[in-house]
Design an enzyme around this catalytic site. Structure first.
Site, PDB file in Angstrom:
ATOM      1  N   TYR A 102      -3.227  -1.378  10.287  1.00 22.46           N
ATOM      2  CA  TYR A 102      -3.049  -1.683   8.856  1.00 22.46           C
ATOM      3  C   TYR A 102      -1.669  -1.234   8.380  1.00 22.46           C
ATOM      4  CZ  TYR A 102      -4.094  -1.500   3.804  1.00 22.46           C
ATOM      5  OH  TYR A 102      -4.076  -1.655   2.439  1.00 22.46           O
ATOM      6  N   SER A 125       0.876  -1.183   0.000  1.00 24.34           N
ATOM      7  CA  SER A 125       0.000   0.000   0.000  1.00 24.34           C
ATOM      8  C   SER A 125       0.909   1.228   0.000  1.00 24.34           C
ATOM      9  CB  SER A 125      -0.838   0.008   1.282  1.00 24.34           C
ATOM     10  OG  SER A 125      -1.578   1.201   1.428  1.00 24.34           O
ATOM     11  N   LYS A 162       1.581  -3.300   6.921  1.00 20.82           N
ATOM     12  CA  LYS A 162       2.063  -3.097   5.545  1.00 20.82           C
ATOM     13  C   LYS A 162       3.522  -2.597   5.530  1.00 20.82           C
ATOM     14  CE  LYS A 162      -1.703  -4.213   3.159  1.00 20.82           C
ATOM     15  NZ  LYS A 162      -1.743  -5.240   2.118  1.00 20.82           N
TER      16      LYS A 162
HETATM   17  P1  NAP Z   1     -11.004  -6.265  -1.042  1.00 19.16           P
HETATM   18  O1  NAP Z   1     -11.911  -6.225  -2.210  1.00 19.16           O
HETATM   19  O2  NAP Z   1     -11.554  -6.110   0.335  1.00 19.16           O
HETATM   20  O3  NAP Z   1     -10.135  -7.586  -1.159  1.00 19.16           O
HETATM   21  C1  NAP Z   1      -9.431  -8.134  -0.085  1.00 19.16           C
HETATM   22  C2  NAP Z   1      -9.320  -9.596  -0.347  1.00 19.16           C
HETATM   23  O4  NAP Z   1      -8.548 -10.198   0.690  1.00 19.16           O
HETATM   24  C3  NAP Z   1     -10.696 -10.267  -0.346  1.00 19.16           C
HETATM   25  O5  NAP Z   1     -10.749 -11.155  -1.435  1.00 19.16           O
HETATM   26  C4  NAP Z   1     -10.712 -10.999   0.977  1.00 19.16           C
HETATM   27  O6  NAP Z   1     -11.451 -12.180   0.941  1.00 19.16           O
HETATM   28  C5  NAP Z   1      -9.244 -11.353   1.107  1.00 19.16           C
HETATM   29  N1  NAP Z   1      -8.908 -11.771   2.452  1.00 19.16           N
HETATM   30  C6  NAP Z   1      -9.095 -11.119   3.634  1.00 19.16           C
HETATM   31  N2  NAP Z   1      -8.664 -11.886   4.647  1.00 19.16           N
HETATM   32  C7  NAP Z   1      -8.200 -13.044   4.094  1.00 19.16           C
HETATM   33  C8  NAP Z   1      -7.644 -14.236   4.606  1.00 19.16           C
HETATM   34  N3  NAP Z   1      -7.475 -14.445   5.916  1.00 19.16           N
HETATM   35  N4  NAP Z   1      -7.268 -15.216   3.735  1.00 19.16           N
HETATM   36  C9  NAP Z   1      -7.440 -15.063   2.413  1.00 19.16           C
HETATM   37  N5  NAP Z   1      -7.998 -13.962   1.862  1.00 19.16           N
HETATM   38  C10 NAP Z   1      -8.364 -12.980   2.705  1.00 19.16           C
HETATM   39  O7  NAP Z   1      -9.906  -5.133  -1.163  1.00 19.16           O
HETATM   40  P2  NAP Z   1      -8.736  -4.842  -2.231  1.00 19.16           P
HETATM   41  O8  NAP Z   1      -8.627  -3.396  -2.271  1.00 19.16           O
HETATM   42  O9  NAP Z   1      -8.910  -5.613  -3.473  1.00 19.16           O
HETATM   43  O10 NAP Z   1      -7.470  -5.407  -1.437  1.00 19.16           O
HETATM   44  C11 NAP Z   1      -6.449  -6.173  -2.062  1.00 19.16           C
HETATM   45  C12 NAP Z   1      -5.103  -5.769  -1.490  1.00 19.16           C
HETATM   46  O11 NAP Z   1      -4.834  -4.408  -1.872  1.00 19.16           O
HETATM   47  C13 NAP Z   1      -5.040  -5.803   0.026  1.00 19.16           C
HETATM   48  O12 NAP Z   1      -3.795  -6.346   0.445  1.00 19.16           O
HETATM   49  C14 NAP Z   1      -5.130  -4.344   0.417  1.00 19.16           C
HETATM   50  O13 NAP Z   1      -4.530  -4.078   1.654  1.00 19.16           O
HETATM   51  C15 NAP Z   1      -4.394  -3.687  -0.737  1.00 19.16           C
HETATM   52  N6  NAP Z   1      -4.674  -2.264  -0.926  1.00 19.16           N
HETATM   53  C16 NAP Z   1      -5.909  -1.832  -1.258  1.00 19.16           C
HETATM   54  C17 NAP Z   1      -6.145  -0.462  -1.414  1.00 19.16           C
HETATM   55  C18 NAP Z   1      -7.508   0.091  -1.763  1.00 19.16           C
HETATM   56  O14 NAP Z   1      -7.710   1.324  -1.681  1.00 19.16           O
HETATM   57  N7  NAP Z   1      -8.457  -0.698  -2.198  1.00 19.16           N
HETATM   58  C19 NAP Z   1      -5.096   0.445  -1.207  1.00 19.16           C
HETATM   59  C20 NAP Z   1      -3.838  -0.034  -0.867  1.00 19.16           C
HETATM   60  C21 NAP Z   1      -3.633  -1.400  -0.741  1.00 19.16           C
HETATM   61  P3  NAP Z   1     -12.930 -12.365   1.564  1.00 19.16           P
HETATM   62  O15 NAP Z   1     -13.841 -12.075   0.430  1.00 19.16           O
HETATM   63  O16 NAP Z   1     -12.947 -13.785   2.004  1.00 19.16           O
HETATM   64  O17 NAP Z   1     -13.058 -11.397   2.704  1.00 19.16           O
END
Ligand code: NAP
Length: 277
Positions: free
Chosen positions: A152, A139, A156
């Site tokens: 968080y 992130s 990270k």
């Molecule tokens: P998201 O749609 O909430 O996706 C998160 C994913 O992680 C979901 O598929 C969730 O699965 C899965 N997950 C959570 N806990 C888990 C576990 N114990 N084992 C396996 N899977 C698990 O959000 P996203 O934005 O796509 O996030 C993806 C990555 O990008 C994350 O690492 C996040 O920190 C990073 N990120 C996102 C943003 C943003 O603004 N969106 C910014 C910076 C970094 P479930 O459906 O089972 O909950």
């Protein structure tokens, strides 16, 4: 040439979903993993839309034995893992005084220790073969501490430190280690963020927490599409010129760049303080 195999974690939604499909579109055999495979419909619909197949498997990164068993089964069925994408992530809101030990542990467990365990498990085979890619979605909050995202950001920053330490060693064995730093991306992360710690009645931080939530919702409303962020993850995992750190948007470049050039840290703290106004 034999088809490469990639394992992606957290593919039920968001960046992970589009990364899985994006890698499959490059001709890679993708094992798209998620905690609950009954939630694979959106992923399979997106794969269908693009005319690609992928394999869906159960993997909860918090269940270390189950996760290792999944990787072993993948290797037995499809051959060694060439690319591991640590995408699964958990977001917990709260400033330190609001967060119990368990909140910090949960964030570290999924975002740091889960990714570390999976990476450790694929390393021997990659090292023996002299090739492999480990890509972790961190992130901009791995470079800039964001208010009310203490757990968080701690996880990270730690993941990024772990991967940067690993990178020069892994490189000696032909393995490229990278991190991808998105800023705000339009996914389910807003709804999935655990905000329970913000809600206790009479909490002295209530006013600031409301400003934080307003700022985050405003940022998410103009966030980058998940397909764009995923395209950068796919590039990081497949490029012929791997590098350690990737940002997915200009917003990520700006905020990470601010922090990396900010030796006393004051500019980053001042920039983040604006979320609380
Ligand atoms: P998201 O749609 O909430 O996706 C998160 C994913 O992680 C979901 O598929 C969730 O699965 C899965 N997950 C959570 N806990 C888990 C576990 N114990 N084992 C396996 N899977 C698990 O959000 P996203 O934005 O796509 O996030 C993806 C990555 O990008 C994350 O690492 C996040 O920190 C990073 N990120 C996102 C943003 C943003 O603004 N969106 C910014 C910076 C970094 P479930 O459906 O089972 O909950």
């Amino acid at each position: 040439m034999t088809q490469k195999t990639a394992v992606v974690t957290g593919t039920s939604s968001g960046i992970g979903l589009h990364t899985a499909v994006g890698l499959a579109r490059k001709g890679i055999h993708v094992v798209a993993t998620m905690r609950d495979t009954t939630r694979a419909a959106a992923l399979l619909a997106e794969a269908d839309l693009h005319g690609v197949d992928l394999t869906v498997r159960t993997l909860d990164v918090s269940d270390r034995d189950g996760a290792r068993a999944c990787l072993d089964a993948v290797a037995a069925e499809f051959g060694p893992v060439d690319i591991l994408v640590n995408n699964a992530g958990l977001s917990i809101a709260g400033t330190l005084e609001q967060l119990g030990e368990d909140a910090l542990q949960r964030a570290l467990d999924v975002n740091l220790l889960g990714a570390a365990a999976l990476t450790r498990h694929v390393l021997p085979s990659m090292r023996a073969r002299g090739s492999g890619r480990i890509v972790s979605v961190t992130s901009n909050g791995a470079a800039v501490g964001e208010p009310f995202l203490d757990a968080y950001c701690a996880s990270k920053f730690a993941l990024e430190g772990l991967m940067q330490s690993l990178a020069p060693v892994a490189a000696r064995y032909g393995i490229a280690v990278s991190v991808v730093q998105p800023a705000f991306v339009a996914t389910n992360i807003g709804e999935n963020t655990d905000t329970a710690a913000l809600a206790s009645p009479g909490d002295p931080y209530q006013d600031l927490a409301e400003c934080f939530l307003r700022s985050v919702h405003a940022e998410l409303a103009r966030a980058q599409p998940a397909t764009e962020a995923a395209a950068v993850v796919v590039e990081a995992a497949t490029t012929g010129e791997p590098r350690f750190r990737w940002q997915t948007s200009q917003a990520a470049v700006d905020s990470v760049g601010l922090s990396l050039a900010d030796l006393d840290g004051d500019r980053a703290v001042a920039a983040m303080s604006a979320w609380l106004d």
